[in-house]
Motif scaffolding. Structure first.
Motif, PDB file in Angstrom:
ATOM      1  N   THR A 156       4.057   2.512   5.254  1.00 16.11           N
ATOM      2  CA  THR A 156       3.379   3.207   4.169  1.00 16.11           C
ATOM      3  C   THR A 156       2.837   4.564   4.630  1.00 16.11           C
ATOM      4  O   THR A 156       2.729   4.846   5.826  1.00 16.11           O
ATOM      5  N   VAL A 157       2.469   5.367   3.662  1.00 12.50           N
ATOM      6  CA  VAL A 157       1.691   6.569   3.926  1.00 12.50           C
ATOM      7  C   VAL A 157       0.295   6.127   4.353  1.00 12.50           C
ATOM      8  O   VAL A 157      -0.087   4.960   4.195  1.00 12.50           O
ATOM      9  N   PRO A 158      -0.526   7.034   4.901  1.00 12.89           N
ATOM     10  CA  PRO A 158      -1.907   6.658   5.235  1.00 12.89           C
ATOM     11  C   PRO A 158      -2.669   6.207   3.988  1.00 12.89           C
ATOM     12  O   PRO A 158      -2.588   6.828   2.928  1.00 12.89           O
ATOM     13  N   LEU A 159      -3.403   5.120   4.137  1.00 12.11           N
ATOM     14  CA  LEU A 159      -4.108   4.505   3.014  1.00 12.11           C
ATOM     15  C   LEU A 159      -5.571   4.286   3.382  1.00 12.11           C
ATOM     16  O   LEU A 159      -5.897   3.963   4.525  1.00 12.11           O
ATOM     17  N   ARG A 160      -6.447   4.459   2.399  1.00 14.79           N
ATOM     18  CA  ARG A 160      -7.826   3.981   2.520  1.00 14.79           C
ATOM     19  C   ARG A 160      -7.995   2.872   1.499  1.00 14.79           C
ATOM     20  O   ARG A 160      -7.809   3.087   0.306  1.00 14.79           O
ATOM     21  N   MET A 161      -8.331   1.665   1.997  1.00 12.93           N
ATOM     22  CA  MET A 161      -8.336   0.481   1.150  1.00 12.93           C
ATOM     23  C   MET A 161      -9.714  -0.156   1.149  1.00 12.93           C
ATOM     24  O   MET A 161     -10.483  -0.010   2.108  1.00 12.93           O
ATOM     25  N   PRO A 162     -10.042  -0.883   0.091  1.00 13.31           N
ATOM     26  CA  PRO A 162     -11.310  -1.627   0.087  1.00 13.31           C
ATOM     27  C   PRO A 162     -11.242  -2.786   1.067  1.00 13.31           C
ATOM     28  O   PRO A 162     -10.163  -3.240   1.460  1.00 13.31           O
ATOM     29  N   ASP A 190      -2.087   8.192  12.182  1.00 10.96           N
ATOM     30  CA  ASP A 190      -1.022   8.960  12.837  1.00 10.96           C
ATOM     31  C   ASP A 190       0.081   8.073  13.392  1.00 10.96           C
ATOM     32  O   ASP A 190       0.940   8.540  14.150  1.00 10.96           O
ATOM     33  N   GLY A 191       0.081   6.763  13.040  1.00 13.10           N
ATOM     34  CA  GLY A 191       1.230   5.922  13.313  1.00 13.10           C
ATOM     35  C   GLY A 191       1.186   5.086  14.571  1.00 13.10           C
ATOM     36  O   GLY A 191       2.210   4.511  14.961  1.00 13.10           O
ATOM     37  N   LYS A 192       0.024   4.954  15.223  1.00 10.49           N
ATOM     38  CA  LYS A 192      -0.077   4.125  16.417  1.00 10.49           C
ATOM     39  C   LYS A 192      -0.555   2.726  16.045  1.00 10.49           C
ATOM     40  O   LYS A 192      -1.411   2.566  15.179  1.00 10.49           O
ATOM     41  N   VAL A 193      -0.009   1.724  16.712  1.00 11.41           N
ATOM     42  CA  VAL A 193      -0.399   0.346  16.423  1.00 11.41           C
ATOM     43  C   VAL A 193      -1.851   0.130  16.828  1.00 11.41           C
ATOM     44  O   VAL A 193      -2.248   0.448  17.962  1.00 11.41           O
ATOM     45  N   GLN A 194      -2.670  -0.394  15.917  1.00  5.46           N
ATOM     46  CA  GLN A 194      -4.067  -0.670  16.223  1.00  5.46           C
ATOM     47  C   GLN A 194      -4.188  -1.957  17.032  1.00  5.46           C
ATOM     48  O   GLN A 194      -3.399  -2.902  16.862  1.00  5.46           O
ATOM     49  N   SER A 195      -5.174  -1.989  17.898  1.00  4.16           N
ATOM     50  CA  SER A 195      -5.380  -3.135  18.779  1.00  4.16           C
ATOM     51  C   SER A 195      -5.610  -4.406  17.971  1.00  4.16           C
ATOM     52  O   SER A 195      -6.433  -4.437  17.040  1.00  4.16           O
ATOM     53  N   GLY A 196      -4.872  -5.453  18.308  1.00  8.90           N
ATOM     54  CA  GLY A 196      -4.992  -6.739  17.631  1.00  8.90           C
ATOM     55  C   GLY A 196      -4.121  -6.866  16.391  1.00  8.90           C
ATOM     56  O   GLY A 196      -4.091  -7.932  15.763  1.00  8.90           O
ATOM     57  N   PHE A 197      -3.414  -5.773  16.025  1.00  9.63           N
ATOM     58  CA  PHE A 197      -2.621  -5.780  14.798  1.00  9.63           C
ATOM     59  C   PHE A 197      -1.139  -5.508  15.053  1.00  9.63           C
ATOM     60  O   PHE A 197      -0.439  -4.999  14.174  1.00  9.63           O
ATOM     61  N   GLU A 221      -9.376   0.202  11.672  1.00  6.74           N
ATOM     62  CA  GLU A 221      -9.776   1.598  11.479  1.00  6.74           C
ATOM     63  C   GLU A 221      -9.078   2.165  10.248  1.00  6.74           C
ATOM     64  O   GLU A 221      -7.890   1.968  10.042  1.00  6.74           O
ATOM     65  N   GLN A 222      -9.864   2.886   9.426  1.00  4.47           N
ATOM     66  CA  GLN A 222      -9.296   3.510   8.232  1.00  4.47           C
ATOM     67  C   GLN A 222      -9.482   5.017   8.300  1.00  4.47           C
ATOM     68  O   GLN A 222     -10.442   5.487   8.898  1.00  4.47           O
ATOM     69  N   PRO A 223      -8.577   5.794   7.665  1.00  2.00           N
ATOM     70  CA  PRO A 223      -7.376   5.350   6.952  1.00  2.00           C
ATOM     71  C   PRO A 223      -6.361   4.721   7.895  1.00  2.00           C
ATOM     72  O   PRO A 223      -6.390   4.962   9.114  1.00  2.00           O
ATOM     73  N   LEU A 224      -5.455   3.942   7.330  1.00  2.00           N
ATOM     74  CA  LEU A 224      -4.493   3.187   8.112  1.00  2.00           C
ATOM     75  C   LEU A 224      -3.125   3.230   7.439  1.00  2.00           C
ATOM     76  O   LEU A 224      -2.979   3.643   6.297  1.00  2.00           O
ATOM     77  N   ARG A 225      -2.138   2.814   8.177  1.00  2.00           N
ATOM     78  CA  ARG A 225      -0.806   2.590   7.625  1.00  2.00           C
ATOM     79  C   ARG A 225      -0.450   1.118   7.794  1.00  2.00           C
ATOM     80  O   ARG A 225      -0.904   0.468   8.744  1.00  2.00           O
ATOM     81  N   LEU A 226       0.358   0.608   6.881  1.00  2.00           N
ATOM     82  CA  LEU A 226       0.896  -0.736   6.999  1.00  2.00           C
ATOM     83  C   LEU A 226       2.380  -0.630   7.334  1.00  2.00           C
ATOM     84  O   LEU A 226       3.101   0.139   6.696  1.00  2.00           O
ATOM     85  N   ARG A 227       2.806  -1.388   8.326  1.00  2.00           N
ATOM     86  CA  ARG A 227       4.224  -1.435   8.690  1.00  2.00           C
ATOM     87  C   ARG A 227       4.725  -2.865   8.483  1.00  2.00           C
ATOM     88  O   ARG A 227       4.250  -3.805   9.139  1.00  2.00           O
ATOM     89  N   PHE A 228       5.661  -3.016   7.573  1.00  2.00           N
ATOM     90  CA  PHE A 228       6.256  -4.316   7.275  1.00  2.00           C
ATOM     91  C   PHE A 228       7.588  -4.408   8.016  1.00  2.00           C
ATOM     92  O   PHE A 228       8.428  -3.505   7.900  1.00  2.00           O
ATOM     93  N   VAL A 229       7.772  -5.490   8.742  1.00  2.00           N
ATOM     94  CA  VAL A 229       9.001  -5.696   9.512  1.00  2.00           C
ATOM     95  C   VAL A 229       9.696  -6.943   8.960  1.00  2.00           C
ATOM     96  O   VAL A 229       9.128  -8.040   8.976  1.00  2.00           O
ATOM     97  N   LEU A 230      10.928  -6.752   8.451  1.00  2.00           N
ATOM     98  CA  LEU A 230      11.646  -7.816   7.747  1.00  2.00           C
ATOM     99  C   LEU A 230      12.922  -8.172   8.497  1.00  2.00           C
ATOM    100  O   LEU A 230      13.590  -7.301   9.064  1.00  2.00           O
ATOM    101  N   ASN A 231      13.245  -9.445   8.446  1.00  2.00           N
ATOM    102  CA  ASN A 231      14.535  -9.915   8.924  1.00  2.00           C
ATOM    103  C   ASN A 231      15.019 -11.007   7.990  1.00  2.00           C
ATOM    104  O   ASN A 231      14.324 -12.011   7.800  1.00  2.00           O
ATOM    105  N   ARG A 232      16.191 -10.753   7.333  1.00  2.00           N
ATOM    106  CA  ARG A 232      16.738 -11.696   6.364  1.00  2.00           C
ATOM    107  C   ARG A 232      15.648 -12.100   5.353  1.00  2.00           C
ATOM    108  O   ARG A 232      15.381 -13.278   5.140  1.00  2.00           O
ATOM    109  N   ALA A 233      15.048 -11.112   4.735  1.00  2.00           N
ATOM    110  CA  ALA A 233      13.919 -11.362   3.841  1.00  2.00           C
ATOM    111  C   ALA A 233      13.875 -10.318   2.743  1.00  2.00           C
ATOM    112  O   ALA A 233      14.472  -9.243   2.854  1.00  2.00           O
ATOM    113  N   ARG A 234      13.139 -10.658   1.678  1.00  2.00           N
ATOM    114  CA  ARG A 234      12.898  -9.757   0.558  1.00  2.00           C
ATOM    115  C   ARG A 234      11.394  -9.538   0.413  1.00  2.00           C
ATOM    116  O   ARG A 234      10.627 -10.507   0.377  1.00  2.00           O
ATOM    117  N   LEU A 235      11.009  -8.282   0.275  1.00  2.00           N
ATOM    118  CA  LEU A 235       9.597  -7.926   0.121  1.00  2.00           C
ATOM    119  C   LEU A 235       9.405  -7.314  -1.263  1.00  2.00           C
ATOM    120  O   LEU A 235       9.983  -6.278  -1.594  1.00  2.00           O
TER     121      LEU A 235
END
Length: 508
Positions: free
Chosen positions: A424-430, A453-460, A488-502
């Motif tokens: 995703t683009v950078p997001l600020r979420m509740p 800026d696209g770095k994996v956050q610790s624990g995620f 930490e916010q804002p954040l990005r979500l990265r979804f990783v799929l294998n043989r799946a539908r999102l």
């Protein structure tokens, strides 16, 4: 200026790329509906207001509203029938509502040129009737004998008014219980848009709104919905364009209240060169036109179904049907309710026409103003026809069917054997939990939380995520040692799929 998107709690679909910064190894797939196997409402030959008689049409038509009315405890439907014009054959009588005429003079009924309120008749016998049905389960519908209007002397019918499509709303904020329900639509008697009120959705009164609430002089869909995101009523209306063929297209108007003021109709959505090309390839069509459209706010995006008429030639001119051709139901979407596009460049019908010999093989001729959303499904009622647009009157048969999708299930991003990534683009979420709607029964879906800026956050990281390996509409994403509220916010979500539908993600 913020370089992130602010999201409220709720669901986000992957029907467009609005929130997507990057994707790899996935394809966007449109999912046609699953149809209920038989029509849920058909014209009854014993109901002459639904059947025009020998060599005339048999049609119930859903330019109108379906809802589940929790206060009433039933599913409810306001649908349309058509019978005229009756100067060609024996006229029917519905005193106080439908007025027949002996010839083509549109403004005279038994020597009268106006109604009891002094409103002049314009075109008053084309046969538009608003009828009512109800159901306990949304599948088996009854047409109650209401006794409101006599049809040829018989009060045993389900006629409630004569709009060309009735958009009905239940208003729980209305202080007057006699006006709890409101209905708006085009009335051919006066060729304009009128508003009515009712205590129960059955007995309607127009005496408080004798004047038109919006200006329009042509028939066709006038689909009105309430947009609670902007506190506006939005209407999508059929008009004719200014091109040489006067192609059908959709115009737009809006108002803060049903009684107005409504903005002047503005051309909004018409057929493109690409629509014409698809018509040539599929049907050998001369051109494409947008015949009807329903659109509504679904979560944070507007979803619609457009009926695209592919004109293949002339129709039965002697019955004033100028062009022939099929109508396909296409999924469209918008971020503002006005600018619409197709999420599927192939124009795959989202409600496919049926096989030859079925009740909807000719046209998908409109849907209800919006669907009914259950806990896990989307139910959208629609009009299907045996015939194409230009059929002779005696060959016209329309019935109402039911189309279903899984919740959020119009479109998905799919990955096959190759790993798919959606970021995703950078997001600020509740603060809340992250849910996904995905089918990972043949593989898995995992989620990483990144910095802006696209770095994996610790624990995620992906290794920290407990992957989804099932088909679930509401799956809470979990990480072994972290919670989304701590990211930490804002954040990005990265979804990783294998043989799946999102299908979607949700902040709950």
């Amino acid at each position: 200026m913020n370089n992130f998107r602010v999201l409220d709690a709720g669901t986000e679909l992957f029907i467009d790329d609005e929130l997507i910064a990057f994707k790899r190894g996935v394809k966007r797939t449109l999912h046609p509906c699953v149809k209920h196997e038989v029509p849920v409402l058909e014209p009854d030959p014993d109901n002459p207001w639904e059947h025009g008689g020998p060599d005339q049409s048999r049609r119930v038509h859903l330019y109108g509203t379906t809802m589940y009315d929790a206060a009433y405890g039933k599913y409810r439907m306001w649908y349309m029938c058509r019978m005229g014009p009756h100067w060609r054959f024996k006229a029917n009588e519905i005193p106080g509502l439908y007025v027949s005429r002996p010839d083509r003079n549109p403004s005279t009924y038994r020597g009268k040129t106006q109604d009891a309120y002094g409103r002049k008749f314009v075109e008053n016998d084309r046969g538009d009737l608003t009828c009512y049905a109800e159901s306990d389960d949304g599948l088996t519908w009854t047409k109650p004998n209401l006794g409101l209007f006599e049809f040829n002397g018989n009060p045993n019918n389900n006629i409630v008014w004569d709009l060309h499509g009735a958009c009905v709303f239940r208003d729980d904020d209305e202080s007057d219980p006699q006006k709890r329900y409101k209905m708006i639509g085009f009335c051919r008697r006066y060729r304009n848009v009128f508003l009515l009120t009712s205590p129960d959705g059955i007995r309607w009164d127009d005496s408080d709104y004798l004047e038109p609430v919006a200006d329009r002089n042509n028939e066709g869909a006038f689909n009105v919905i309430y947009d609670d995101k902007t506190s506006l009523f939005r209407a999508y209306a059929l008009i004719r364009g200014n091109d040489k063929d006067a192609r059908r297209m959709i115009a737009y108007t809006e108002s803060p209240a049903l009684e107005g003021p409504w903005k002047p109709l503005e051309p909004m959505f018409g057929a493109t060169d690409e629509d014409d090309e698809i018509g040539v390839e599929r049907y050998g069509a001369d051109r494409a036109e947008i015949h009807n459209m329903s659109g509504f706010l679904y979560h944070n995006i507007y979803i619609g179904v457009a009926g695209v008429l592919y004109v293949t030639g002339p129709g039965a001119a002697e019955h004033e049907i100028p062009v022939d051709g099929p109508i396909d139901a296409q999924l469209i979407c918008s971020r503002d309710g006005f600018n619409w596009d197709y999420p599927d460049s192939d124009r795959t019908p989202v409600i496919p026409r049926g096989e030859s010999g079925t009740y909807d093989t000719g046209m998908i001729m409109g849907t209800a103003t919006q669907p009914i959303i259950t806990d896990d499904e989307i139910h959208w009622y629609y009009t299907g026809t045996e015939h194409t647009h230009g059929a002779m009157m005696k060959d016209r048969h329309k019935a109402i069917g039911l189309a279903k999708w899984r919740l959020d299930g119009f479109v998905s991003l799919d990955a096959d054997e190759t790993e798919g990534v959606v970021e995703t683009v950078p997001l600020r979420m509740p603060n809340g939990t992250l849910e996904i709607n995905a089918d990972a029964s043949g593989g898995q879906v995992g989620v990483e939380v990144l910095t802006a800026d696209g770095k994996v956050q610790s624990g995620f990281s992906l290794d920290d995520c407990v992957p989804l390996t099932k088909d679930k509409i509401h799956h809470t994403v979990q990480w072994t040692s972290a919670k989304l509220v701590d990211a930490e916010q804002p954040l990005r979500l990265r979804f990783v799929l294998n043989r799946a539908r999102l299908y979607a993600f949700r902040i709950a």
